[in-house]
Design a protein around this motif. Structure first.
Motif: not given
Length: 280
Positions: A170, A172, A199-200, A203, A221
């Motif tokens: 991903h 991150y 979580q992402i 961002d 994503i």
């Protein structure tokens, strides 16, 4: 909606987007999610022996094919061999047990789930995977969570190269070095847990790009994966999200947007590190 496929070095193809089922219980919700995915247009379903949901995934496949009028060959199904069944004497029985739970005569892709700590055991296991492939019992074989040195050890003994390496990936954890190696070896990269359990999606860069394109953070994503030539398997059991995650083939990210996302890399994992993971 024109979906995209990725070609393996052996000439077979895999849909660029699929439904992941990690941490989906072996219950009716699982069946309904898989069924809804197929009806919505998914042609790629991913499960594993250790997810303990192959029965309900298989039921969802059966019902989804019936409702949509598709044939088995229209669908790409992946499952994975767990570490407790590594070793030449275990692989065929484990594979056939997975097929029985899934209610299928074959899967399109069978993976060694983790490299573990014993490269001799992996070599032996891979030889048994090759036998399944050579006997025509599985369409493609590959690995999951392998680093470069794991692959280099395997390739020294392999007669058949893995077609794919399924890894945590991903923005991150972009895995650029590993992906460059995979590309050189003509091994496809595939990402698991691409949304980082949500979580992402919080961002700020991801949210800004979503606003720029009128898309959701999850779609950004997923599209990042596709534009980076990574096969992607987002998980959801929510019908609206299953549909949303598939609705990513009507736009592309610009090179500038891709650069901004790639700049988020911090080598941050949410899953185990393959260097130390023993399956316990």
């Amino acid at each position: 909606m024109t979906q995209k496929s990725v070609e393996f070095y052996n000439g077979n193809t895999i849909p660029a987007l699929g439904l992941g089922t990690f941490r989906v219980e072996n219950n009716d919700e699982c069946t309904e999610a898989v069924k809804h995915a197929i009806i919505s247009g998914y042609r790629h379903i991913d499960t594993a022996q250790t997810y303990h949901n192959e029965e309900k995934v298989g039921q969802g496949i059966k019902e989804g094919l019936e409702v949509s009028g598709l044939n088995r060959k229209d669908l790409f199904v992946t499952t994975k061999l767990w570490m407790s069944d590594y070793g030449s004497e275990n692989v065929q029985d484990a594979y056939e047990a997975s097929l029985k739970r899934l209610g299928l005569e074959y899967v399109d892709l069978y993976l060694i789930h983790w490299p573990g700590q014993d490269e001799h055991l992996i070599a032996e296991t891979w030889k048994a995977m090759e036998q399944l492939y050579n006997d025509g019992k599985v369409k493609n074989i590959g690995v999951s969570n392998f680093h470069v040195h794991h692959l280099e050890s395997l390739l020294q003994v392999a007669s058949i190269k893995p077609v794919i390496n399924q890894i945590e990936c991903h923005p991150y954890l972009t895995q650029k070095e590993l992906r460059t190696y995979l590309e050189a070896q003509k091994i496809v990269a595939q990402s698991w847990s691409p949304l980082m359990n949500g979580q992402i999606l919080e961002d700020e860069t991801v949210k800004t790009i979503a606003d720029e394109l009128g898309k959701t953070p999850a779609q950004i994503i997923i599209r990042w994966n596709i534009d980076e030539s990574i096969v992607v398997i987002p998980k959801s059991v929510t019908p609206s999200r299953i549909e949303e995650n598939l609705n990513v083939f009507d736009f592309e990210l610009t090179s500038e947007q891709l650069s901004r996302l790639n700049a988020l890399n911090k080598d941050g994992r949410i899953g185990p590190d393959p260097e130390t993971f023993t399956g316990n």
